[in-house]
Write a protein that holds these residues in place. Sequence first.
Motif, PDB file in Angstrom:
ATOM      1  N   VAL A 174       0.840  -1.200   0.000  1.00  0.00           N
ATOM      2  CA  VAL A 174       0.000   0.000   0.000  1.00  0.00           C
ATOM      3  C   VAL A 174       0.872   1.247   0.000  1.00  0.00           C
ATOM      4  CG1 VAL A 174      -1.687   1.342   1.330  1.00  0.00           C
ATOM      5  CG2 VAL A 174      -1.971  -1.133   1.085  1.00  0.00           C
ATOM      6  N   LEU A 175       1.950   1.226   0.784  1.00  0.00           N
ATOM      7  CA  LEU A 175       2.846   2.378   0.840  1.00  0.00           C
ATOM      8  C   LEU A 175       3.466   2.658  -0.524  1.00  0.00           C
ATOM      9  CD1 LEU A 175       4.072   4.450   2.847  1.00  0.00           C
ATOM     10  CD2 LEU A 175       6.047   2.916   3.025  1.00  0.00           C
ATOM     11  N   GLU A 176       3.897   1.627  -1.215  1.00  0.00           N
ATOM     12  CA  GLU A 176       4.472   1.804  -2.543  1.00  0.00           C
ATOM     13  C   GLU A 176       3.420   2.303  -3.539  1.00  0.00           C
ATOM     14  OE1 GLU A 176       6.341  -1.946  -3.385  1.00  0.00           O
ATOM     15  OE2 GLU A 176       8.235  -1.299  -2.465  1.00  0.00           O
ATOM     16  N   PHE A 177       2.175   1.846  -3.378  1.00  0.00           N
ATOM     17  CA  PHE A 177       1.080   2.342  -4.213  1.00  0.00           C
ATOM     18  C   PHE A 177       0.908   3.847  -4.014  1.00  0.00           C
ATOM     19  CE2 PHE A 177      -3.353   3.619  -4.644  1.00  0.00           C
ATOM     20  CZ  PHE A 177      -3.710   3.104  -5.889  1.00  0.00           C
ATOM     21  N   ILE A 178       0.909   4.279  -2.758  1.00  0.00           N
ATOM     22  CA  ILE A 178       0.765   5.704  -2.449  1.00  0.00           C
ATOM     23  C   ILE A 178       1.893   6.504  -3.104  1.00  0.00           C
ATOM     24  CG2 ILE A 178       0.865   7.433  -0.600  1.00  0.00           C
ATOM     25  CD1 ILE A 178      -0.463   5.281   1.223  1.00  0.00           C
ATOM     26  N   TYR A 179       3.113   6.036  -2.934  1.00  0.00           N
ATOM     27  CA  TYR A 179       4.263   6.767  -3.458  1.00  0.00           C
ATOM     28  C   TYR A 179       4.246   6.818  -4.986  1.00  0.00           C
ATOM     29  CZ  TYR A 179       6.551   6.883   1.135  1.00  0.00           C
ATOM     30  OH  TYR A 179       6.857   7.122   2.445  1.00  0.00           O
ATOM     31  N   ARG A 180       3.893   5.679  -5.594  1.00  0.00           N
ATOM     32  CA  ARG A 180       3.898   5.610  -7.057  1.00  0.00           C
ATOM     33  C   ARG A 180       2.906   6.592  -7.647  1.00  0.00           C
ATOM     34  NH1 ARG A 180       0.956   2.569 -10.547  1.00  0.00           N
ATOM     35  NH2 ARG A 180       0.167   1.185  -8.912  1.00  0.00           N
ATOM     36  N   LEU A 181       1.758   6.753  -6.984  1.00  0.00           N
ATOM     37  CA  LEU A 181       0.729   7.656  -7.512  1.00  0.00           C
ATOM     38  C   LEU A 181       0.924   9.088  -7.020  1.00  0.00           C
ATOM     39  CD1 LEU A 181      -0.523   4.884  -8.211  1.00  0.00           C
ATOM     40  CD2 LEU A 181      -2.753   5.903  -7.764  1.00  0.00           C
ATOM     41  N   LYS A 182       1.071   9.255  -5.722  1.00  0.00           N
ATOM     42  CA  LYS A 182       1.086  10.610  -5.156  1.00  0.00           C
ATOM     43  C   LYS A 182       2.292  11.429  -5.635  1.00  0.00           C
ATOM     44  CE  LYS A 182       1.207  13.160  -0.791  1.00  0.00           C
ATOM     45  NZ  LYS A 182       1.264  13.082   0.680  1.00  0.00           N
ATOM     46  N   GLY A 184       5.100   9.866  -7.757  1.00  0.00           N
ATOM     47  CA  GLY A 184       5.654   9.408  -9.022  1.00  0.00           C
ATOM     48  C   GLY A 184       4.860   9.814 -10.239  1.00  0.00           C
ATOM     49  N   ALA A 185       3.543   9.921 -10.093  1.00  0.00           N
ATOM     50  CA  ALA A 185       2.694  10.143 -11.270  1.00  0.00           C
ATOM     51  C   ALA A 185       3.037  11.427 -12.013  1.00  0.00           C
ATOM     52  CB  ALA A 185       1.224  10.133 -10.868  1.00  0.00           C
ATOM     53  N   LEU A 186       3.298  12.518 -11.295  1.00  0.00           N
ATOM     54  CA  LEU A 186       3.610  13.774 -11.991  1.00  0.00           C
ATOM     55  C   LEU A 186       4.998  13.748 -12.619  1.00  0.00           C
ATOM     56  CD1 LEU A 186       2.132  16.820 -10.033  1.00  0.00           C
ATOM     57  CD2 LEU A 186       1.113  15.413 -11.833  1.00  0.00           C
ATOM     58  N   ILE A 187       5.911  12.990 -12.021  1.00  0.00           N
ATOM     59  CA  ILE A 187       7.234  12.843 -12.635  1.00  0.00           C
ATOM     60  C   ILE A 187       7.108  12.009 -13.907  1.00  0.00           C
ATOM     61  CG2 ILE A 187       9.528  11.807 -12.308  1.00  0.00           C
ATOM     62  CD1 ILE A 187       9.362  12.733  -9.382  1.00  0.00           C
ATOM     63  N   ARG A 213       9.036   6.211 -13.202  1.00  0.00           N
ATOM     64  CA  ARG A 213       8.385   5.596 -12.034  1.00  0.00           C
ATOM     65  C   ARG A 213       9.410   5.292 -10.950  1.00  0.00           C
ATOM     66  NH1 ARG A 213       3.854   1.341 -13.298  1.00  0.00           N
ATOM     67  NH2 ARG A 213       3.046   3.335 -14.032  1.00  0.00           N
ATOM     68  N   LYS A 214      10.562   4.792 -11.348  1.00  0.00           N
ATOM     69  CA  LYS A 214      11.620   4.488 -10.384  1.00  0.00           C
ATOM     70  C   LYS A 214      12.187   5.770  -9.779  1.00  0.00           C
ATOM     71  CE  LYS A 214      12.746   0.258 -12.865  1.00  0.00           C
ATOM     72  NZ  LYS A 214      13.628  -0.357 -13.887  1.00  0.00           N
ATOM     73  N   ILE A 215      12.344   6.783 -10.616  1.00  0.00           N
ATOM     74  CA  ILE A 215      12.839   8.069 -10.109  1.00  0.00           C
ATOM     75  C   ILE A 215      11.848   8.658  -9.108  1.00  0.00           C
ATOM     76  CG2 ILE A 215      13.245  10.478 -10.776  1.00  0.00           C
ATOM     77  CD1 ILE A 215      15.613   8.670 -11.352  1.00  0.00           C
ATOM     78  N   GLY A 216      10.560   8.569  -9.406  1.00  0.00           N
ATOM     79  CA  GLY A 216       9.540   9.080  -8.494  1.00  0.00           C
ATOM     80  C   GLY A 216       9.580   8.382  -7.150  1.00  0.00           C
ATOM     81  N   MET A 217       9.753   7.064  -7.160  1.00  0.00           N
ATOM     82  CA  MET A 217       9.849   6.315  -5.908  1.00  0.00           C
ATOM     83  C   MET A 217      11.084   6.743  -5.122  1.00  0.00           C
ATOM     84  SD  MET A 217       7.396   4.142  -5.214  1.00  0.00           S
ATOM     85  CE  MET A 217       8.226   3.002  -4.116  1.00  0.00           C
ATOM     86  N   ALA A 218      12.214   6.826  -5.822  1.00  0.00           N
ATOM     87  CA  ALA A 218      13.452   7.225  -5.157  1.00  0.00           C
ATOM     88  C   ALA A 218      13.341   8.634  -4.579  1.00  0.00           C
ATOM     89  CB  ALA A 218      14.624   7.153  -6.145  1.00  0.00           C
ATOM     90  N   PHE A 219      12.691   9.523  -5.325  1.00  0.00           N
ATOM     91  CA  PHE A 219      12.501  10.905  -4.865  1.00  0.00           C
ATOM     92  C   PHE A 219      11.706  10.934  -3.564  1.00  0.00           C
ATOM     93  CE2 PHE A 219      10.149  14.887  -4.656  1.00  0.00           C
ATOM     94  CZ  PHE A 219      11.112  15.829  -4.966  1.00  0.00           C
ATOM     95  N   GLN A 220      10.607  10.174  -3.489  1.00  0.00           N
ATOM     96  CA  GLN A 220       9.766  10.193  -2.302  1.00  0.00           C
ATOM     97  C   GLN A 220      10.466   9.544  -1.107  1.00  0.00           C
ATOM     98  OE1 GLN A 220       6.710  11.734  -1.671  1.00  0.00           O
ATOM     99  NE2 GLN A 220       7.416  11.199   0.366  1.00  0.00           N
TER     100      GLN A 220
END
Length: 296
Positions: A174-182, A184-187, A213-220
């Motif tokens: 769930v946490l990864e889902f939040i990060y990917r959307l919240k 990562g999506a704009l990146i 998507r990977k950059i967005g996760m790493a950023f968060q």
Amino acid sequence: MNFKEEYETKREQIEEILKEYLPPQEGYQKIIMEAMEYSLMAGGKRLRPMLMAETFRLFGGTGNVIRPFMAAIEMIHTYSLVHDDLPAMDNDEYRRGRKTTHVVYGEDMGILAGDALLNYAFETACRAFDQAPEQSARIGQALKILSEKAGIYGMIGGQVVDVKESGHKVSGEVLEFIYRLKTGALIESSMMIGAVLAGAGGDEIKRIEQAARKIGMAFQIQDDILDVTGTTETLGKPVHSDEKNEKMTYVVWKGLEESREAVKSMTEEALEDLAELRTEDEFLVQLLRSLVYREK
């Protein structure tokens, strides 16, 4: 020119684009234009429009068709921050070293300023049709990406789950889902739109989405790390706000060292994805590294 100088030059160019696309402050409703400008011109790294522009160049894009979308993506990002700071959400009084929009203009105008920026972002993006009417198909595809990645299957969807689960112990999935959307999506949106408007092919756009998507996760995850290790003076906003709001974060889930390892591995994988594309952009590589290894 070194990376820092080139980055600052590009950031200043983006500032001028944002000013160009802001609405004039006039009419009975001009307070909302003032609040929009206050929010949008509060500074920041301008990474999303910069990523968009660099991906556009990566695929050989030229002309001004990208400019309205660069302004639009930053308006959408800014609206999300304005709403994120509201008392009903994170209730933060400072961002980027100055008072948040709702503190300056009141909670009601804070809500409306966010709404206005979101709506005006799409008005702005549509001005690309005037810039390059011969590229209407690409512009339409870019608008589709912008809409989806900002909406309930993108950033808003991630924010909904984040708010709903605040104070609850959520699973890593769930946490990864939040990060990917919240986050990562704009990146993803930024880099995909740059590729689309430059005429990239379907497989190339998918590769860009995968890397972004990977950059967005790493950023968060890096943001979570900084919330623990940073200072208010360095970051320009309150630290330990995740702990205050009882939010589940990657650092809480995995610990500080494993989180740092995740940032490194995701970033390197993203750069490998980009390296498989037909062209190279050294500035883009350095930009992505600076994005995820930042200290503020």
